[in-house]
Design a protein around this motif. Sequence first.
Motif: not given
Length: 158
Positions: A36-40, A100-111, A113-124
């Motif tokens: 929903e928030q990041h398309g991944i 294998l490596s990330l592009t700049d877009d990949g790094r921005h995306l994962v950073d 998404a990391q916030r969303t993921f961590t917040q979700g885990l904290t809530e769950l």
Amino acid sequence: MASKSSEGVTDLPRFFADLVRCETRLYNALNDRLREQHGIVTSQFEFLCYLRDHPGARVADVAAEFAIGVGATSKSFDRLEQRGWAVRQPNPSDRRSSLLSLTDDGRHLVDAAQRTFTQGLTELIGDTLDDPTVAAVAQALARLRSALEQRRLGMPTG
């Protein structure tokens, strides 16, 4: 939660069922948030995190980390590459593999998404289990994972 029998022995089949069902529900809930928030999806998030934390990894390294086949790993990476989030580079020490490596877009995306993921885990998890319980479960699961990995159990055969 795993229960003990009247003899005081842990009901391991119940433990397994609880472990798998908790993992599935957490994974699916996080999957929904990430989509929903990041398309991944969660598997893409995990791949991106691994590549962020292990720049220059090979497909075989990623496959070993996630206990999945090399072919499936390569196809998953292809999808990340097609979206512009990751790239393959020739491996100077082994022409049969790529680094294998990330592009700049990949790094921005994962950073992000990391916030969303961590917040979700904290809530769950945090709303249900206190910190000492989470720490004890984390320690137990890390020990079990290490033992399984040392014995190379659960690795794909193909």
